[in-house]
Design an enzyme around this catalytic site. Structure first.
Site, PDB file in Angstrom:
ATOM      1  N   GLU A  35      11.810  -4.320   6.551  1.00 27.87           N
ATOM      2  CA  GLU A  35      10.857  -3.476   7.278  1.00 27.87           C
ATOM      3  C   GLU A  35       9.450  -4.027   7.066  1.00 27.87           C
ATOM      4  O   GLU A  35       9.098  -4.385   5.952  1.00 27.87           O
ATOM      5  CB  GLU A  35      10.961  -2.057   6.686  1.00 27.87           C
ATOM      6  N   PHE A  36       8.662  -4.092   8.132  1.00 26.03           N
ATOM      7  CA  PHE A  36       7.323  -4.678   8.000  1.00 26.03           C
ATOM      8  C   PHE A  36       6.214  -3.682   8.328  1.00 26.03           C
ATOM      9  O   PHE A  36       5.068  -4.079   8.525  1.00 26.03           O
ATOM     10  CB  PHE A  36       7.189  -5.903   8.908  1.00 26.03           C
ATOM     11  N   LEU A  37       6.555  -2.393   8.429  1.00 30.33           N
ATOM     12  CA  LEU A  37       5.527  -1.439   8.851  1.00 30.33           C
ATOM     13  C   LEU A  37       4.443  -1.278   7.795  1.00 30.33           C
ATOM     14  O   LEU A  37       4.660  -1.483   6.604  1.00 30.33           O
ATOM     15  CB  LEU A  37       6.141  -0.085   9.201  1.00 30.33           C
TER      16      LEU A  37
ATOM     17  N   GLY B 252     -13.266  -7.238  -0.797  1.00 29.72           N
ATOM     18  CA  GLY B 252     -13.628  -5.925  -1.348  1.00 29.72           C
ATOM     19  C   GLY B 252     -12.934  -5.699  -2.673  1.00 29.72           C
ATOM     20  O   GLY B 252     -12.729  -6.655  -3.441  1.00 29.72           O
TER      21      GLY B 252
ATOM     22  N   GLU C 269       1.447   1.347   6.254  1.00 27.96           N
ATOM     23  CA  GLU C 269       1.031   2.740   6.240  1.00 27.96           C
ATOM     24  C   GLU C 269      -0.246   2.858   7.065  1.00 27.96           C
ATOM     25  O   GLU C 269      -1.068   1.950   7.103  1.00 27.96           O
ATOM     26  CB  GLU C 269       0.802   3.206   4.797  1.00 27.96           C
TER      27      GLU C 269
ATOM     28  N   LEU D  75      -8.629 -10.907   5.854  1.00 33.72           N
ATOM     29  CA  LEU D  75      -9.655 -11.663   5.120  1.00 33.72           C
ATOM     30  C   LEU D  75     -10.821 -10.731   4.788  1.00 33.72           C
ATOM     31  O   LEU D  75     -11.950 -11.186   4.667  1.00 33.72           O
ATOM     32  CB  LEU D  75     -10.158 -12.841   5.951  1.00 33.72           C
TER      33      LEU D  75
ATOM     34  N   CYS E 180       3.399  -1.519  -2.208  1.00 35.72           N
ATOM     35  CA  CYS E 180       4.131  -2.713  -1.773  1.00 35.72           C
ATOM     36  C   CYS E 180       3.564  -4.025  -2.306  1.00 35.72           C
ATOM     37  O   CYS E 180       4.189  -4.670  -3.132  1.00 35.72           O
ATOM     38  CB  CYS E 180       4.176  -2.736  -0.247  1.00 35.72           C
TER      39      CYS E 180
ATOM     40  N   THR F  52      12.849  -3.294   0.137  1.00 34.40           N
ATOM     41  CA  THR F  52      12.410  -4.631  -0.285  1.00 34.40           C
ATOM     42  C   THR F  52      13.095  -4.956  -1.603  1.00 34.40           C
ATOM     43  O   THR F  52      12.884  -4.268  -2.602  1.00 34.40           O
ATOM     44  CB  THR F  52      10.878  -4.642  -0.461  1.00 34.40           C
TER      45      THR F  52
ATOM     46  N   LYS G 291       3.429  -4.639  -6.345  1.00 30.24           N
ATOM     47  CA  LYS G 291       4.730  -4.714  -7.044  1.00 30.24           C
ATOM     48  C   LYS G 291       5.638  -5.789  -6.425  1.00 30.24           C
ATOM     49  O   LYS G 291       6.471  -6.370  -7.110  1.00 30.24           O
ATOM     50  CB  LYS G 291       5.420  -3.345  -7.125  1.00 30.24           C
TER      51      LYS G 291
HETATM   52  C1  UGA Z   1       2.084  -3.927   3.462  1.00 29.16           C
HETATM   53  C2  UGA Z   1       2.347  -4.992   4.540  1.00 29.16           C
HETATM   54  O1  UGA Z   1       1.141  -5.229   5.265  1.00 29.16           O
HETATM   55  C3  UGA Z   1       3.440  -4.525   5.491  1.00 29.16           C
HETATM   56  O2  UGA Z   1       3.728  -5.537   6.436  1.00 29.16           O
HETATM   57  C4  UGA Z   1       4.706  -4.214   4.680  1.00 29.16           C
HETATM   58  O3  UGA Z   1       5.737  -3.722   5.510  1.00 29.16           O
HETATM   59  C5  UGA Z   1       4.372  -3.150   3.644  1.00 29.16           C
HETATM   60  O4  UGA Z   1       3.313  -3.628   2.784  1.00 29.16           O
HETATM   61  C6  UGA Z   1       5.609  -2.908   2.830  1.00 29.16           C
HETATM   62  O5  UGA Z   1       6.017  -3.809   2.098  1.00 29.16           O
HETATM   63  O6  UGA Z   1       6.231  -1.854   3.002  1.00 29.16           O
HETATM   64  P1  UGA Z   1       0.718  -1.631   3.413  1.00 29.16           P
HETATM   65  O7  UGA Z   1       0.948  -1.693   1.940  1.00 29.16           O
HETATM   66  O8  UGA Z   1       1.000  -0.373   4.144  1.00 29.16           O
HETATM   67  O9  UGA Z   1       1.600  -2.770   4.136  1.00 29.16           O
HETATM   68  O10 UGA Z   1      -0.812  -1.953   3.689  1.00 29.16           O
HETATM   69  P2  UGA Z   1      -1.661  -3.237   4.090  1.00 29.16           P
HETATM   70  O11 UGA Z   1      -2.299  -3.007   5.387  1.00 29.16           O
HETATM   71  O12 UGA Z   1      -0.902  -4.487   3.904  1.00 29.16           O
HETATM   72  O13 UGA Z   1      -2.804  -3.179   2.974  1.00 29.16           O
HETATM   73  C7  UGA Z   1      -2.476  -3.393   1.613  1.00 29.16           C
HETATM   74  C8  UGA Z   1      -3.727  -3.386   0.778  1.00 29.16           C
HETATM   75  O14 UGA Z   1      -4.512  -4.547   1.056  1.00 29.16           O
HETATM   76  C9  UGA Z   1      -4.658  -2.199   0.993  1.00 29.16           C
HETATM   77  O15 UGA Z   1      -5.093  -1.744  -0.272  1.00 29.16           O
HETATM   78  C10 UGA Z   1      -5.807  -2.772   1.795  1.00 29.16           C
HETATM   79  O16 UGA Z   1      -7.016  -2.095   1.575  1.00 29.16           O
HETATM   80  C11 UGA Z   1      -5.863  -4.186   1.246  1.00 29.16           C
HETATM   81  N1  UGA Z   1      -6.476  -5.161   2.172  1.00 29.16           N
HETATM   82  C12 UGA Z   1      -5.898  -5.415   3.369  1.00 29.16           C
HETATM   83  C13 UGA Z   1      -7.620  -5.842   1.778  1.00 29.16           C
HETATM   84  O17 UGA Z   1      -8.162  -5.636   0.668  1.00 29.16           O
HETATM   85  N2  UGA Z   1      -8.162  -6.772   2.628  1.00 29.16           N
HETATM   86  C14 UGA Z   1      -7.607  -7.043   3.831  1.00 29.16           C
HETATM   87  O18 UGA Z   1      -8.149  -7.908   4.552  1.00 29.16           O
HETATM   88  C15 UGA Z   1      -6.450  -6.348   4.208  1.00 29.16           C
END
Ligand code: UGA
Length: 481
Positions: free
Chosen positions: A193-195, A298, A197, A295, A305, A165, A308
């Site tokens: 990349e959009f994966l 919490g 964790e 949505l 990701c 990124t 930053k």
């Molecule tokens: C995120 C993006 O979702 C991916 O698409 C992207 O590829 C990745 O960053 C990246 O840039 O590499 P990730 O950081 O693995 O993925 O996790 P997310 O599922 O996005 O969650 C991020 C944070 O948001 C977590 O701390 C999660 O607890 C929080 N979250 C998520 C919430 O507080 N509320 C939600 O409704 C969803």
């Protein structure tokens, strides 16, 4: 399951695409060379540079597709783990896939480039772009050093796909720097990349879309050939100009972060107004234009990701003279960080004085199914309470080893019941399944005080209250008897 689908696909695909590809290559000096491209279009020889959370996943995913993958990782500890078939981090399903592709002979690992990796047809750059020290901007040092090192080795027909990124405009600078070193115009493309964790392998093999930013058809064609098994599942393949492809990634993460902060802003309002942000999210989410994903209110977003990336986006927009266009992202960041303050304030209000009190933190990774502690809201809260004098004990199903390295001063307890023993307050910081399913009666029998803050809004409040617990949650006005 994944293996079966792709094994069948591969048989059909390789038969269909066994032909040699000839590509006219523009050299730096303007001559046109016509060289045979050394692979058939079915299977590609690939190098993946940088084997962190997403690089390792991408390398294994490419090997799962049947490509011949060379993983390049300079960190000796990480490298030797991978060579042994041991995943150096927690990611469900990826460890089995790693074992599988090593056994099949689809993947090898090495610390740097050599003749073997130099002969690859496609190189993926997957190194990290952390936040710069003392700045909001993304640090692209690793991307530039990986790209320059690669440029000294690649063949003219090879395609380089940047997956890291990066701030928009980085790819153009990289292409110039690489071409200068290589002595010919390097076929660089940007392939974000959009994966996520926790679901990384599934996201890699069944993504919502594949985005490629390319200056030339050759790069887009080679990447398409590489991803063909995924495209055959009906995955959209978007070939864009390079700056747009770079922007797609940061824009997507900025949107996701905004969505989370939006609902957390509603949580602040709900707390003041006597409303319930969880019910509110559900109600607005029925509108298909809004949707109910991302949505969950919490303690907010963390990880390597979203935080930053929004900061890096603000910094880059400022450089481009359009800082005001993304000024709202500063609020997105501020709302997110205020959630952590709110939990510290709630804990203080519940305990009167946190110093000397025993607090159990349930979950410390930034999200469940991961042991990633980068910018974890739960860890931040645990550290702040510990600094305020609380005796904090952390439980997490998989992250305690990582915690021991990162924050050795925090007490760790691998047994859930033991982690709660004599606690004056419990805080749920990461929504691991086992916390959602935990028996509040059993846990209530070991604590000093049945008092829990649900930082992720995942507990069955009625069941916990019925077991005698006082439950506080963010964005809700729960009445405790
Ligand atoms: C995120 C993006 O979702 C991916 O698409 C992207 O590829 C990745 O960053 C990246 O840039 O590499 P990730 O950081 O693995 O993925 O996790 P997310 O599922 O996005 O969650 C991020 C944070 O948001 C977590 O701390 C999660 O607890 C929080 N979250 C998520 C919430 O507080 N509320 C939600 O409704 C969803």
């Amino acid at each position: 399951m994944v293996e079966g689908i792709f094994a069948n696909w591969l048989k059909a695909f390789v038969l269909r695409h066994q032909f040699q590809y000839t590509q006219a290559v523009n050299t730096r000096y303007g001559q046109r060379q016509t060289e045979p491209f050394s692979v058939d279009f079915g299977l590609v020889k690939v190098s993946v540079i940088g084997l962190g959370y997403f690089g390792a996943t991408h390398a294994v995913a490419m090997a799962e597709l049947g490509h011949e993958v060379i993983g390049i990782e300079p960190d000796p500890k990480r490298l030797s783990a991978l060579v042994e078939g041991v995943l150096p981090f927690h990611e469900p399903g990826l460890d089995e896939a790693l074992t599988r592709v090593i056994a099949r002979g689809n993947i090898t690992f090495q610390s740097g480039h050599n003749a073997e990796s130099a002969s690859a047809d496609l190189h993926f750059i997957c190194v990290g772009t952390p936040q710069k020290h003392g700045s909001e901007a993304a640090d692209t040092t690793y991307v530039f050093s990986a790209a320059k090192e690669l440029a000294a080795h690649i063949k003219p027909t090879a395609v380089v796909a940047g997956k890291s990124t990066v701030p928009v405009g980085t790819a153009a600078a990289l292409k110039a720097a690489m071409s200068e070193i290589a002595g010919f115009s390097v076929n660089l493309a940007w392939n974000p990349e959009f994966l996520r964790e926790g679901t990384a392998l599934e996201d890699s093999l069944r993504p919502d879309r594949i985005v490629v930013g390319a200056w030339d058809d050759h790069a887009a064609a080679v990447l398409k050939a590489c991803y063909q098994p995924i495209l055959d599942l009906g995955t959209p393949y978007l070939v864009l100009d390079v700056p747009t492809a770079e922007l797609v990634k940061v824009a997507a993460n900025a949107f996701l972060a905004t969505k989370i902060s939006f609902i957390n802003a509603m949580a602040e309002v709900s707390e003041a107004a006597g409303a319930d942000a969880v019910a509110l999210a559900k109600a607005i989410g029925y509108d298909e234009r809004i949707g109910n994903k991302f949505l969950r209110t919490g303690i907010g977003f963390g990880g390597g990701c979203l935080p930053k990336d929004i900061r890096g986006f603000i910094a880059r927009a400022d450089e481009l003279g359009v800082g005001s266009a993304v000024d709202f992202l500063k609020d997105v960041d501020a709302i997110n960080l205020r959630r952590r303050d709110r939990v510290v304030a709630l804990a203080t209000a519940e305990l009167g004085e946190v110093a000397g009190k025993r607090i159990s933190m349930l979950g410390v990774s930034f999200k469940p199914d991961s042991d990633d502690l980068r910018d974890s809201p739960a860890l931040d809260i645990a550290l702040r309470l510990s600094r305020a004098g609380a005796v904090v004990t952390v439980h997490d199903p998989v992250s305690l080893d990582a915690l021991a390295v990162k924050e050795p001063g925090l007490a760790r307890e691998p047994e859930l019941v033991e982690a709660l023993r004599e606690a004056d307050l419990v805080i749920l910081g990461t929504e691991w399944k086992q916390y959602k399913e935990a028996d509040p009666v059993i846990l209530g029998s070991v604590v000093a005080s049945k008092n829990i803050i649900d930082g992720r809004n995942v507990l069955d409040v009625e069941a916990w209250q019925a077991a005698g617990w006082r439950v506080t949650a963010l964005g809700r006005n729960i009445v405790n008897g």
